[in-house]
Every structure is written in structure tokens, then in C-alpha cells.
Design a protein around this motif. Structure first.
Motif, PDB file in Angstrom:
ATOM      1  N   ALA A  93      18.311  41.084   1.850  1.00 56.33           N
ATOM      2  CA  ALA A  93      18.625  39.686   1.516  1.00 56.33           C
ATOM      3  C   ALA A  93      20.114  39.507   1.243  1.00 56.33           C
ATOM      4  CB  ALA A  93      17.808  39.238   0.308  1.00 56.33           C
ATOM      5  N   ASP A  94      20.723  40.469   0.539  1.00 61.56           N
ATOM      6  CA  ASP A  94      22.160  40.369   0.255  1.00 61.56           C
ATOM      7  C   ASP A  94      22.972  40.432   1.552  1.00 61.56           C
ATOM      8  OD1 ASP A  94      21.584  40.259  -2.445  1.00 61.56           O
ATOM      9  OD2 ASP A  94      21.787  42.420  -2.727  1.00 61.56           O
ATOM     10  N   ALA A  97      22.680  37.124   3.391  1.00 58.42           N
ATOM     11  CA  ALA A  97      23.466  36.070   2.737  1.00 58.42           C
ATOM     12  C   ALA A  97      24.897  36.035   3.256  1.00 58.42           C
ATOM     13  CB  ALA A  97      23.458  36.278   1.225  1.00 58.42           C
ATOM     14  N   THR A  98      25.391  37.152   3.787  1.00 58.65           N
ATOM     15  CA  THR A  98      26.760  37.209   4.325  1.00 58.65           C
ATOM     16  C   THR A  98      26.771  37.314   5.847  1.00 58.65           C
ATOM     17  OG1 THR A  98      26.841  39.640   4.118  1.00 58.65           O
ATOM     18  CG2 THR A  98      27.551  38.344   2.213  1.00 58.65           C
ATOM     19  N   ARG A 103      24.317  31.636   8.593  1.00 55.70           N
ATOM     20  CA  ARG A 103      24.980  30.897   7.508  1.00 55.70           C
ATOM     21  C   ARG A 103      24.298  29.563   7.210  1.00 55.70           C
ATOM     22  NH1 ARG A 103      31.002  28.979   8.677  1.00 55.70           N
ATOM     23  NH2 ARG A 103      29.783  27.905  10.302  1.00 55.70           N
ATOM     24  N   ALA A 106      20.529  28.630   4.444  1.00 52.49           N
ATOM     25  CA  ALA A 106      20.863  29.033   3.075  1.00 52.49           C
ATOM     26  C   ALA A 106      19.660  29.554   2.305  1.00 52.49           C
ATOM     27  CB  ALA A 106      21.483  27.844   2.330  1.00 52.49           C
ATOM     28  N   PRO A 109      17.891  34.095   2.578  1.00 52.95           N
ATOM     29  CA  PRO A 109      17.934  35.251   1.672  1.00 52.95           C
ATOM     30  C   PRO A 109      16.876  35.193   0.576  1.00 52.95           C
ATOM     31  CG  PRO A 109      20.153  34.486   2.136  1.00 52.95           C
ATOM     32  CD  PRO A 109      19.232  33.472   2.709  1.00 52.95           C
ATOM     33  N   ASP A 110      16.607  34.008   0.045  1.00 52.88           N
ATOM     34  CA  ASP A 110      15.596  33.902  -1.007  1.00 52.88           C
ATOM     35  C   ASP A 110      14.190  34.145  -0.459  1.00 52.88           C
ATOM     36  OD1 ASP A 110      17.348  33.475  -3.073  1.00 52.88           O
ATOM     37  OD2 ASP A 110      17.280  31.292  -2.923  1.00 52.88           O
TER      38      ASP A 110
END
Length: 213
Positions: A93-94, A97-98, A103, A106, A109-110
């Protein structure tokens, strides 16, 4: 094969830009590039498959091709540290996120974090949960709200204390109020007066002149 060559060989299986390390060879000839490419594809397929198994919801959101490309990019930067792939991708997930192509998603990742948490919960050690405790039957209570010194306070009154205070507030004398409250179980005049005086509920004492008192 030395441990150094093993480490370099493992790194080459993840990073496509790295050639097979010196000192390795294939059974079919001295140049192991082709065999190494086969191993590399097997490793990539295994890692992306493990991630797809752990994060099916994320895969459905972005589609199979996009997910595979994203998983390959992750695997190149985060090779597994254990031969067990059960929890491979805990930090996926981290990474996502990048990940620039994702992108605009949003929330992705959650979603991955939620799926990772579900997996950990599924594989956690079994434990017997506590049974719901007994709930006492609901009963009404009387509360006294006072503001003796600019601070509001709320006190719980026993039924007899509440009856005693209510009688006084209605104009009854101390004796009459105490007599009415005494009909209720557990009334203690001295204790009630102490509690009510300490609470700041009383502001004045009024004498009853009708009976000469």
C-alpha cells in the motif's frame, strides 16, 4: 556456488537490468542468459501472483494488466525476505501511494491496507472471544444538577434523597420532608443533609414562623 554468487543471482532474478553473475552456467551451454530469463519470468509470475491473491479487490479496481505492471514494479524494488509469501506485500500500500500511474486513485492504498488487515486476521492464531456480559435491567435514576461556585456539577441521588429534596423545594418544612422521605427504604436524614449541603444545593435557611419555630 558461493553465497556471494547466490546473492547476485537472486538480485538478477528480480532486476531485469542485471546479467547473470560470473561463475554461473547452464547445462545446455556456457551462456546462462536464456535459462536465467526463464527463472526470472517464473519468479516474476510467482510474486505478482502472490500479490494478486492477497489483493483481489485492488486487482479488480485497476484491471489485471495494470495490477500486474504495478506488482512487477513493486517486486523489483521490494523482493521477498522470506520463502513464505503468505504476507508478502505488507508494505504494498505504501508503494502504491507513491506509484505515479495510480496517482488519481487516492483510495487504492487504503483498499490494499484493508485487504492486508483481512489477511492477517484470517491467518491469526485462533482465540475464543469474550461472551457478552449480562446487562442489568434498566431503571430510572434521579440526577441533581447544581452550580454552586460557577462550576456545573451533576450528582446521582438515591430515591429517598430525591424525594426529600423535592419536598423541600416544594415548600415543605425540614421535618415534613424528612417524614415523607422516611417512608422510602434507606433514607438517612443526617447523610442526606451532608450530601446536599456539600453539593451546594442549599442557599438559605427559612424559618417557619407559623408554628412559632
Amino acid at each position: 556456488m558461493s553465497s556471494e554468487i547466490q546473492d547476485r543471482f537472486a538480485a538478477a532474478l528480480i532486476d531485469r537490468a542485471l546479467p547473470p553473475p560470473q561463475g554461473t552456467s547452464a547445462w545446455s551451454g556456457p551462456r546462462p542468459e536464456r535459462r536465467s530469463a526463464v527463472y526470472r519470468n517464473d519468479v516474476a509470475s510467482g510474486l505478482t501472483g502472490a500479490l494478486a491473491t492477497r489483493f483481489p479487490a485492488a486487482r479488480r479496481i485497476v484491471g489485471g494488466d495494470f495490477f500486474t505492471a504495478m506488482a512487477l514494479a513493486y517486486a523489483e524494488r521490494h523482493p521477498p525476505r522470506s520463502p513464505l509469501l503468505l504476507f508478502y506485500g505488507d508494505d504494498f500500500a505504501d508503494f502504491v501511494a507513491t506509484f505515479e500511474p495510480a496517482r488519481d486513485l487516492a483510495y487504492l492504498p487504503d483498499v490494499i491496507r484493508l485487504e492486508a488487515a483481512r489477511g492477517h486476521a484470517y491467518h491469526a492464531a485462533d482465540a475464543v472471544p469474550l461472551e457478552p456480559g449480562p446487562i442489568k435491567p434498566w431503571t430510572g435514576e434521579t440526577a441533581l444538577v447544581v452550580r454552586p461556585r460557577l462550576l456545573v456539577d451533576v450528582l446521582r441521588l438515591e430515591p429517598a434523597e430525591a424525594a426529600f429534596l423535592q419536598a423541600l423545594a416544594g415548600g415543605a418544612t425540614l421535618g415534613a420532608a424528612a417524614e415523607d422521605a422516611s417512608a422510602l427504604r434507606g433514607f438517612d436524614l443526617a447523610a442526606a443533609l451532608v450530601r446536599l449541603l456539600q453539593s451546594g444545593a442549599f442557599t438559605a435557611i427559612r424559618k417557619d414562623n407559623t408554628n412559632g419555630h
